[in-house]
Design an enzyme around this catalytic site. Structure first.
Site, PDB file in Angstrom:
ATOM      1  N   ARG A   1       0.822  -1.221   0.000  1.00 28.36           N
ATOM      2  CA  ARG A   1       0.000   0.000   0.000  1.00 28.36           C
ATOM      3  C   ARG A   1       0.854   1.269   0.000  1.00 28.36           C
ATOM      4  NH1 ARG A   1      -2.434  -3.986   2.770  1.00 28.36           N
ATOM      5  NH2 ARG A   1      -1.416  -3.359   4.695  1.00 28.36           N
TER       6      ARG A   1
ATOM      7  N   GLU B   1       3.375  -6.813  13.206  1.00 25.36           N
ATOM      8  CA  GLU B   1       2.314  -6.983  14.205  1.00 25.36           C
ATOM      9  C   GLU B   1       1.793  -8.417  14.154  1.00 25.36           C
ATOM     10  OE1 GLU B   1      -1.114  -4.577  13.520  1.00 25.36           O
ATOM     11  OE2 GLU B   1      -1.951  -4.977  15.503  1.00 25.36           O
TER      12      GLU B   1
HETATM   13  P1  AMP Z   1       4.641  -2.624  11.563  1.00 32.37           P
HETATM   14  O1  AMP Z   1       5.938  -3.097  11.010  1.00 32.37           O
HETATM   15  O2  AMP Z   1       4.166  -3.434  12.724  1.00 32.37           O
HETATM   16  O3  AMP Z   1       4.643  -1.138  11.856  1.00 32.37           O
HETATM   17  O4  AMP Z   1       3.534  -2.893  10.445  1.00 32.37           O
HETATM   18  C1  AMP Z   1       3.329  -2.009   9.419  1.00 32.37           C
HETATM   19  C2  AMP Z   1       3.022  -2.693   8.124  1.00 32.37           C
HETATM   20  O5  AMP Z   1       2.081  -3.758   8.268  1.00 32.37           O
HETATM   21  C3  AMP Z   1       2.423  -1.728   7.144  1.00 32.37           C
HETATM   22  O6  AMP Z   1       2.953  -1.992   5.847  1.00 32.37           O
HETATM   23  C4  AMP Z   1       0.942  -1.973   7.223  1.00 32.37           C
HETATM   24  O7  AMP Z   1       0.350  -1.871   5.953  1.00 32.37           O
HETATM   25  C5  AMP Z   1       0.806  -3.390   7.787  1.00 32.37           C
HETATM   26  N1  AMP Z   1      -0.110  -3.463   8.938  1.00 32.37           N
HETATM   27  C6  AMP Z   1       0.223  -3.800  10.206  1.00 32.37           C
HETATM   28  N2  AMP Z   1      -0.828  -3.805  11.033  1.00 32.37           N
HETATM   29  C7  AMP Z   1      -1.878  -3.415  10.278  1.00 32.37           C
HETATM   30  C8  AMP Z   1      -3.265  -3.170  10.560  1.00 32.37           C
HETATM   31  N3  AMP Z   1      -3.781  -3.336  11.789  1.00 32.37           N
HETATM   32  N4  AMP Z   1      -4.060  -2.758   9.546  1.00 32.37           N
HETATM   33  C9  AMP Z   1      -3.535  -2.570   8.299  1.00 32.37           C
HETATM   34  N5  AMP Z   1      -2.254  -2.786   7.982  1.00 32.37           N
HETATM   35  C10 AMP Z   1      -1.420  -3.197   8.944  1.00 32.37           C
END
Ligand code: AMP
Length: 171
Positions: free
Chosen positions: A59, A96
């Site tokens: 995205r 996550e």
């Molecule tokens: P992080 O590395 O944990 O900050 O995760 C960020 C990445 O995972 C981004 O590329 C987001 O698009 C995706 N992502 C993580 N959690 C979510 C969520 N709850 N909703 C949508 N996308 C998420």
């Protein structure tokens, strides 16, 4: 940004149980709102001397490419492993929901270039931190990070101390 926030849809238990997925597709489907996001990002880059936009799969490509086009500067895709055809640098990170790695072409950012990192959402911050490391590995300078959404309860910002981080909507 209230209207932008209203166009972000909660999808419970996607991609797995317990995760509330923030779906930005209603926002993309609304032309004026999408343009407002890109305009807000462009405003944050004013006077920063940014040479390249680095967008994170997948995205981050949508927002990052639109921003690069608006500013008339280059776009660099950071992708999941095995997708980029040329020589790459790689970083592993915790997500996550699981662990993963990202790659960037070795020659996509030139030494000394100032870079803006773009993604749709900041959760734990692992992805963005890994992306900043990739840029530094090839000699670039990740001067600013732009997100549409920040999930502040996951404290991703703490992993990104010293980053100039901007999120348009915080949940
Ligand atoms: P992080 O590395 O944990 O900050 O995760 C960020 C990445 O995972 C981004 O590329 C987001 O698009 C995706 N992502 C993580 N959690 C979510 C969520 N709850 N909703 C949508 N996308 C998420």
């Amino acid at each position: 940004m209230e209207e932008v926030a209203k166009l972000i849809r909660d999808v419970p238990d996607f991609p797995k149980k317990g995760i509330v997925f923030k779906d930005i597709t209603p926002l993309l489907g609304d032309g004026p709102a999408f343009a407002r996001v890109i305009d807000a990002f462009a405003a944050k880059l004013e006077g920063k001397g940014v040479n390249k936009i680095v967008g994170i799969e997948s995205r981050g490509f949508i927002f990052g490419a639109a921003l690069a086009l608006k500013l008339g500067i280059g776009f660099v895709p950071v992708r999941k492993p095995g997708k980029l055809p040329y020589q790459t640098v790689r970083e592993s990170y915790a997500l996550e929901y699981g662990t993963d790695a990202i790659e960037m072409h070795r020659d996509a950012v030139k030494p000394g270039e100032k870079v803006a990192l773009v993604d749709d959402l900041l959760a734990t911050g692992g992805t963005l931190a890994a992306c900043a490391k990739l840029v530094r590995t090839v000699g670039g300078d990740p001067v600013i990070s732009l997100l549409v959404v920040e999930l502040s309860f996951l404290k991703g910002r703490e992993k990104l101390k010293g980053h100039d981080l901007h999120a348009l909507v915080t949940f």
